[in-house]
Design a protein around this motif. Structure first.
Motif, PDB file in Angstrom:
ATOM      1  N   TYR A  48       0.720  -1.197   0.367  1.00 35.54           N
ATOM      2  CA  TYR A  48      -0.413  -0.031  -0.461  1.00 35.54           C
ATOM      3  C   TYR A  48       0.990   1.220  -0.017  1.00 35.54           C
ATOM      4  CZ  TYR A  48      -3.688   2.648   1.122  1.00 35.54           C
ATOM      5  OH  TYR A  48      -5.072   3.693   1.200  1.00 35.54           O
ATOM      6  N   ALA A  49       0.899   2.193  -1.260  1.00 38.57           N
ATOM      7  CA  ALA A  49       1.476   3.041  -1.665  1.00 38.57           C
ATOM      8  C   ALA A  49       1.585   3.981  -0.618  1.00 38.57           C
ATOM      9  CB  ALA A  49       1.922   3.491  -2.311  1.00 38.57           C
ATOM     10  N   GLU A  50       0.124   4.805  -0.480  1.00 32.91           N
ATOM     11  CA  GLU A  50      -0.173   5.855   0.887  1.00 32.91           C
ATOM     12  C   GLU A  50      -0.416   5.334   1.689  1.00 32.91           C
ATOM     13  OE1 GLU A  50      -3.928   7.614  -1.731  1.00 32.91           O
ATOM     14  OE2 GLU A  50      -3.059   6.498  -3.555  1.00 32.91           O
ATOM     15  N   THR A  51      -0.202   6.554   2.429  1.00 36.68           N
ATOM     16  CA  THR A  51      -0.416   6.168   3.888  1.00 36.68           C
ATOM     17  C   THR A  51      -1.936   7.099   4.671  1.00 36.68           C
ATOM     18  OG1 THR A  51       0.308   9.054   4.483  1.00 36.68           O
ATOM     19  CG2 THR A  51       1.129   7.432   4.359  1.00 36.68           C
ATOM     20  N   VAL A  52      -2.428   6.646   5.770  1.00 39.71           N
ATOM     21  CA  VAL A  52      -3.764   6.753   6.098  1.00 39.71           C
ATOM     22  C   VAL A  52      -3.631   7.944   7.355  1.00 39.71           C
ATOM     23  CG1 VAL A  52      -5.846   5.405   6.700  1.00 39.71           C
ATOM     24  CG2 VAL A  52      -3.914   4.138   5.177  1.00 39.71           C
ATOM     25  N   GLU A  53      -5.074   8.770   6.838  1.00 39.01           N
ATOM     26  CA  GLU A  53      -4.740   9.603   8.409  1.00 39.01           C
ATOM     27  C   GLU A  53      -6.058   8.506   9.440  1.00 39.01           C
ATOM     28  OE1 GLU A  53      -4.264  13.773   7.363  1.00 39.01           O
ATOM     29  OE2 GLU A  53      -2.874  13.472   5.840  1.00 39.01           O
ATOM     30  N   THR A  54      -6.324   8.929  10.508  1.00 37.81           N
ATOM     31  CA  THR A  54      -6.497   8.825  11.361  1.00 37.81           C
ATOM     32  C   THR A  54      -6.742  10.018  12.626  1.00 37.81           C
ATOM     33  OG1 THR A  54      -4.806   7.986  12.820  1.00 37.81           O
ATOM     34  CG2 THR A  54      -5.818   6.839  11.601  1.00 37.81           C
TER      35      THR A  54
END
Length: 55
Positions: A48-54
């Motif tokens: 998974y290349a994108e970062t996920v913001e929480t």
């Protein structure tokens, strides 16, 4: 104790020995679980290349 049938004691001891022998044989016997040996599975997907913001 006239008429005491000794074969009754034989049945008692046979049942008693079977009562203890069956669990011991299950504990010390070979395994009976037939699960497949899977081991480590290789990863076939893309990272998974994108970062996920929480929040």
């Amino acid at each position: 104790m006239k008429g005491l049938n000794l074969s009754v004691l034989g049945y008692f001891f046979d049942g008693l020995m079977q009562y203890f022998a069956e669990p011991v044989s299950r504990i010390f016997g070979p395994d009976d679980d037939n699960y497949p040996r899977t081991g480590v599975q290789p990863f076939d997907g893309d990272a998974y290349a994108e970062t996920v913001e929480t929040l």
